[in-house]
Design a protein around this motif. Sequence first.
Motif, PDB file in Angstrom:
ATOM      1  N   ILE A 370      27.425   6.046  46.068  1.00 27.78           N
ATOM      2  CA  ILE A 370      27.777   5.923  47.491  1.00 27.78           C
ATOM      3  C   ILE A 370      28.908   6.901  47.837  1.00 27.78           C
ATOM      4  CG2 ILE A 370      28.820   4.384  49.206  1.00 27.78           C
ATOM      5  CD1 ILE A 370      26.065   3.420  48.751  1.00 27.78           C
ATOM      6  N   ILE A 379      21.893  11.928  48.585  1.00 22.96           N
ATOM      7  CA  ILE A 379      21.774  10.577  48.035  1.00 22.96           C
ATOM      8  C   ILE A 379      21.092  10.709  46.676  1.00 22.96           C
ATOM      9  CG2 ILE A 379      20.736   8.300  48.349  1.00 22.96           C
ATOM     10  CD1 ILE A 379      20.958   8.718  51.361  1.00 22.96           C
ATOM     11  N   HIS A 416      15.387   9.357  47.223  1.00 22.38           N
ATOM     12  CA  HIS A 416      14.608   8.985  48.414  1.00 22.38           C
ATOM     13  C   HIS A 416      13.622   7.854  48.162  1.00 22.38           C
ATOM     14  CE1 HIS A 416      15.347  13.312  50.142  1.00 22.38           C
ATOM     15  NE2 HIS A 416      16.443  12.610  49.996  1.00 22.38           N
ATOM     16  N   PHE A 417      13.267   7.633  46.907  1.00 22.20           N
ATOM     17  CA  PHE A 417      12.314   6.559  46.613  1.00 22.20           C
ATOM     18  C   PHE A 417      13.006   5.377  45.935  1.00 22.20           C
ATOM     19  CE2 PHE A 417      10.040  10.478  47.106  1.00 22.20           C
ATOM     20  CZ  PHE A 417       9.006  10.112  47.956  1.00 22.20           C
ATOM     21  N   LEU A 419      15.705   3.665  47.561  1.00 24.62           N
ATOM     22  CA  LEU A 419      16.660   3.134  48.532  1.00 24.62           C
ATOM     23  C   LEU A 419      16.712   1.615  48.539  1.00 24.62           C
ATOM     24  CD1 LEU A 419      16.248   5.973  51.086  1.00 24.62           C
ATOM     25  CD2 LEU A 419      18.420   5.239  50.122  1.00 24.62           C
ATOM     26  N   ALA A 420      15.693   0.961  47.984  1.00 22.82           N
ATOM     27  CA  ALA A 420      15.756  -0.498  47.875  1.00 22.82           C
ATOM     28  C   ALA A 420      16.942  -0.897  46.989  1.00 22.82           C
ATOM     29  CB  ALA A 420      14.447  -1.046  47.302  1.00 22.82           C
ATOM     30  N   TYR A 422      19.740   0.823  46.684  1.00 25.40           N
ATOM     31  CA  TYR A 422      20.940   1.016  47.506  1.00 25.40           C
ATOM     32  C   TYR A 422      21.136  -0.164  48.450  1.00 25.40           C
ATOM     33  CZ  TYR A 422      21.814   5.780  45.927  1.00 25.40           C
ATOM     34  OH  TYR A 422      22.130   6.881  45.169  1.00 25.40           O
ATOM     35  N   ASP A 423      20.032  -0.612  49.057  1.00 25.12           N
ATOM     36  CA  ASP A 423      20.095  -1.798  49.920  1.00 25.12           C
ATOM     37  C   ASP A 423      20.740  -2.965  49.187  1.00 25.12           C
ATOM     38  OD1 ASP A 423      18.984  -0.887  52.232  1.00 25.12           O
ATOM     39  OD2 ASP A 423      17.028  -1.839  51.971  1.00 25.12           O
ATOM     40  N   LEU A 426      24.474  -2.396  48.628  1.00 22.18           N
ATOM     41  CA  LEU A 426      25.269  -2.533  49.856  1.00 22.18           C
ATOM     42  C   LEU A 426      25.326  -3.986  50.322  1.00 22.18           C
ATOM     43  CD1 LEU A 426      24.028   0.683  51.684  1.00 22.18           C
ATOM     44  CD2 LEU A 426      26.349   0.293  50.813  1.00 22.18           C
TER      45      LEU A 426
ATOM     46  N   TYR B 171      13.374   2.271  54.615  1.00 27.36           N
ATOM     47  CA  TYR B 171      14.198   3.162  53.794  1.00 27.36           C
ATOM     48  C   TYR B 171      14.947   4.190  54.613  1.00 27.36           C
ATOM     49  CZ  TYR B 171      11.842   0.727  50.086  1.00 27.36           C
ATOM     50  OH  TYR B 171      11.365  -0.250  49.259  1.00 27.36           O
ATOM     51  N   SER B 174      17.926   2.197  55.263  1.00 21.78           N
ATOM     52  CA  SER B 174      18.793   2.164  54.072  1.00 21.78           C
ATOM     53  C   SER B 174      19.580   3.461  53.939  1.00 21.78           C
ATOM     54  CB  SER B 174      17.954   2.011  52.803  1.00 21.78           C
ATOM     55  OG  SER B 174      17.038   0.973  52.933  1.00 21.78           O
ATOM     56  N   THR B 178      23.502   3.804  53.701  1.00 23.64           N
ATOM     57  CA  THR B 178      24.136   4.443  52.537  1.00 23.64           C
ATOM     58  C   THR B 178      25.224   5.400  53.006  1.00 23.64           C
ATOM     59  OG1 THR B 178      22.169   4.196  51.186  1.00 23.64           O
ATOM     60  CG2 THR B 178      23.682   5.950  50.545  1.00 23.64           C
ATOM     61  N   TRP B 179      24.983   6.075  54.138  1.00 18.88           N
ATOM     62  CA  TRP B 179      26.011   6.963  54.693  1.00 18.88           C
ATOM     63  C   TRP B 179      27.021   6.203  55.569  1.00 18.88           C
ATOM     64  CZ3 TRP B 179      21.306  10.472  55.337  1.00 18.88           C
ATOM     65  CH2 TRP B 179      21.270  11.421  54.298  1.00 18.88           C
ATOM     66  N   PHE B 417       9.470  10.016  53.728  1.00 17.33           N
ATOM     67  CA  PHE B 417       9.505   8.696  54.352  1.00 17.33           C
ATOM     68  C   PHE B 417       8.276   8.462  55.227  1.00 17.33           C
ATOM     69  CE2 PHE B 417      13.745   9.892  53.167  1.00 17.33           C
ATOM     70  CZ  PHE B 417      14.205   8.746  52.515  1.00 17.33           C
TER      71      PHE B 417
END
Lengths: 455, 455
Positions: A370, A379, A416-417, A419-420, A422-423, A426, B171, B174, B178-179, B417
Motif C-alpha cells: 500500500i 499496485i 491487477h488480478f 485486488l481481492a 487488497y480489499d 484494507l 476491482y 478496490s 488502494t490509492w 478490468f
Amino acid sequence: MADARTQFLLTEDRIPTHWVNIAPDLPGEPLPPLHPGTHEPAGPDDLTPIFPIALIEQEMSPHPDVEIPEEVREAYKLWRPTPLHRARNLEKALGTPAHIYYKYEGVSPAGSHKPNSAIPQAYENAKAGVKKLVTETGAGQWGSSLAFASSLFGLECEVFMVGSSYDQKPYRRSMMQTWGATVHRSPSPLTEAGRAQAANETGSLGIAISEAVEIAAQSDDANYALGSVLSHVCLHQTVIGQETIAQMEMAGEEPDVVIGCVGGGSNFAGLAFPWLRRNLREGKSVRFVGAEPAACPTLTKGVYAYDFGDTVGLTPLMPMYTLGHDFVPPPVHAGGLRYHGDSPLLCAIVKAGLIGAKAVRQNPTFEAAIQFSRTEGIIPAPESAHAIRVAIDEALEAKEAGEERVILFGLSGHGHFDLAAYDAYLAGTLEDPEFDEAGAHAAIEKLPEGLPAIA
Amino acid sequence: MADARTQFLLTEDRIPTHWVNIAPDLPGEPLPPLHPGTHEPAGPDDLTPIFPIALIEQEMSPHPDVEIPEEVREAYKLWRPTPLHRARNLEKALGTPAHIYYKYEGVSPAGSHKPNSAIPQAYENAKAGVKKLVTETGAGQWGSSLAFASSLFGLECEVFMVGSSYDQKPYRRSMMQTWGATVHRSPSPLTEAGRAQAANETGSLGIAISEAVEIAAQSDDANYALGSVLSHVCLHQTVIGQETIAQMEMAGEEPDVVIGCVGGGSNFAGLAFPWLRRNLREGKSVRFVGAEPAACPTLTKGVYAYDFGDTVGLTPLMPMYTLGHDFVPPPVHAGGLRYHGDSPLLCAIVKAGLIGAKAVRQNPTFEAAIQFSRTEGIIPAPESAHAIRVAIDEALEAKEAGEERVILFGLSGHGHFDLAAYDAYLAGTLEDPEFDEAGAHAAIEKLPEGLPAIA
C-alpha cells in the motif's frame, strides 16, 4: 555520483544477446537430479518425452553464456528492455538517506517476468515441430504467459489451472482464453491423475502438474512446459539482471543489496545471478536477499535434501531446500510463492552462503504494498510485495544507521488480478497465517529414503 | 526510410515542457459556453465554485503553448514518456504493406491515458489549498486515475461510481481504495441528486456527475474534477501527440492517418491536436479518424447544437455534437465511450472538416481486439479496441490498393478490468446493439429552446 533521473530506459538494441548461466562459475560439482523410480542420476533421455532437446541442452549447459535466438530477441521487443526506476517518492515518504531502485517486469503483456521464459520455451518447441504445449498454473501468471507466447509462435496451449484459483480468478482464465489457450479446472476428468483426485474440490499445484505431464507424455506432438524451478527457466530470466547492470551504470550507482521474491526461484535468480557472477569474477561484494513468505519459508526453515518437484512424485528428485513435497502451505495471497521447494541451482548457491534469504509476514507485506502504491503508483502483485517489504526494511535500517545504502529490488509484476487480497487487507480481514512447523516437520519425515546424503 | 526498430522510446528529458493549445490556431471565433440558467455566455466566475483558477485559466487560455509545471513533469516521470510500437506482428498477420504504429498509454499506473490530466488537476488543486477532490466515474478509469493522482499530492479523493459499474467491476473500486480514495455507489443517499434517484438501481454517469458537483459546490475546501470533455483536459492530454511526433521522427516515417477512440474526446484530442497544429502551420496533410461506437455515434450521427454536459442540466450549455443529454446509449462494454456529447473543442474542429470520424460495431471491434492480443500481446481496453478496428480496416484497404500507407493509432489503455466482455465475445454471447435512432431523435427534440442558432 547518482544520476538525477527517475527512469533509466534502455533502447531495444540493449536487450541482452546471451543468457547468463551461473553454473560454470560456481565452486564444486553440482549434485545431479535423480530418476524418481531408480534413484540413479537422471540424464537427458529422461527428459526427452516432455521437453525439446534444445531446452534440455540449456538445462545442462556447461557454457557460461548461452546465445539468445534472434526470434526470441524479436519477441522480447514487444516489451523489453523493461524500465528501472528510482523510487524517489518512496524514499521521501520513508525519510531515508537510502537510494531505492526497482526493476519493473509488470510491463509485459501478461503482467510479470514469466514471459521471459515462456517465449524461448514456446520458440524452441515450435522449432522442434511440437504442436501443443501443456502446463499447469496456480495464481495464473505462468499460464497466461505461456498462452501469450504460444499465440506468438502458432502453438496450441492447454492449461490445467488449480481449482481454487480457477474459481477465484476468472479473469486470469479469460486472459488465457483471449490468447487462444484452452483452460481446464484441475482436478479434471481428462487424466488419470485428475480422476483419482475427483473428490478433491480445490486441487493443488502438485495435482495440476501431474495432469499436465500426463497429457504431454501421452502425445507425440505435445510437450510440457514449466514456469520456474528448473535451471533453463532461471537461465531465461537472466535478461532481468543483465539489464539492471547496464541501468545501474546509467544511474551511476553500485547496489549494496539486491532483493527479489522467491517462489520457485526463477524471478530472483534472473535478477541476482548476473550480479553474483560479477561478484565472483570481479571481486565485488553485492549482498543478496531472497524474500519469501513466513508461511512458506523454504530457504529459511527448509532442510537441504533430495525431494520431488511435485506432490505426486512424478518428477526427478532434486537437491534443494524443501519443506517436504506433501507440505501444504497455508493459503497466503502470494500464490506464486506457495511452493514446498526451490530451484536446485538457487538452493545450492544459498547453501554455499553466496545468497541470503529472509521470510516476511503477509500483513506487513501488504502494508508495504500500500505504501508503495500510494507513492510510486504501481499496485504490485502480492508476490512482488515481499521484495518491497524487505527493501523498505533495508531503507529504514539505513535511516537508523544514517547510511546512504543503495537498494535494488525486483518488482516482478502488477497486482491487477489480486485486488481481492487488497480489499481484505484494507478491510482489516486479511489473515496472517503462521508457518505450520509441525506440518512441515511431518512432511520432511516422509522424504524418500535411501538417497545419497547431501550435507 | 523506415527504421528497423519495434519500439521507439524517449528518455524522460523528452517529456514535453508545454501542452499544445490548439484553439488559437483555429480559424474563426469559438462559440462560448452558456450559463445553464440564464443562457448568457458563461465566464470564469461561473466555474470558480468547483475549479481552481489555474485550471480555469488553462480552460480559456489564449496562448498556443501552456507551460507544464515542473512538479507535474516530475510526476509524469513515473511512467512517461510512453512507448511507441511498430505493430510488426499485426502487419504480418494482415499481410498488409501498411506500416502500423501504436502509442501505448496503458503503461500508466492506472492503466490508461487518464492520469495525464488527473496529475495536473490534482497538482493545481493542492497548490490552491484545496483538501479534497470529488468526481464521478463510469467504467472506473477516471476515478482510479484521480485516486492515484490525489495520493501523490496528499489530497483526499471521493468518487461517485455509477451503480451498475460499482457492482460489475469491484476491482476498479478496490484499485481506487488502494490509492486511498473513498468510493460511493451512485445514486447514493449522500446528496439531494442521489436521494431523488433512490429508485434508480443502476445509476448513470449524469447522476454521478450531479452528485459529485453537489458535494464539491457545498464545501469550501473541496473541488470537482472532470476527466474529459473540457478544453483543459484535452490540453493536458497533448503530451501524447507531442511524444508521437518525436517518435515518428525516430521511426523515419510520416503518418498518413492518425486514429483514436472518442468518448468525451480528450484521448483523441491529445493524440491528434499536436499533429493537427502541424498540418495547419506547416501545410502537412495528415488525415484524422475519431473512432466511436456505432451504438453511440455522437460525431457521425449527432446534431451540432448547444446542450448540457450532464443529464440533469447542471453544467453550462456547450456547443457540440450531441445525441441529446437524456439519450441513454445501449450498454456496450466500452463504458468510456457511452457519452451523449463530445468535447466542444473537438466538435468545432470536426464541424470545420479538419478531423473525420467513423462509427464501428461492437462485435467487429472485439474481433480486432482479439487479433491484436494474439499478435502484439497487449489485451486492449474495449474503448481502445475501437481505434484498433479502424486501424485494421485502414491496413486492409491499403492491402487492397497495394499502398504502403502509414497508420498511427492511440492505444489508450489495457483491458485487465474488462475481461468479462472478452469472455462474452469468445463465448459468442456478446450483444451488438444497434443505434437507438428513435431514442436519439426524441432526446434531440427535447434540447433546450431559445438558444443562439449554430449552423
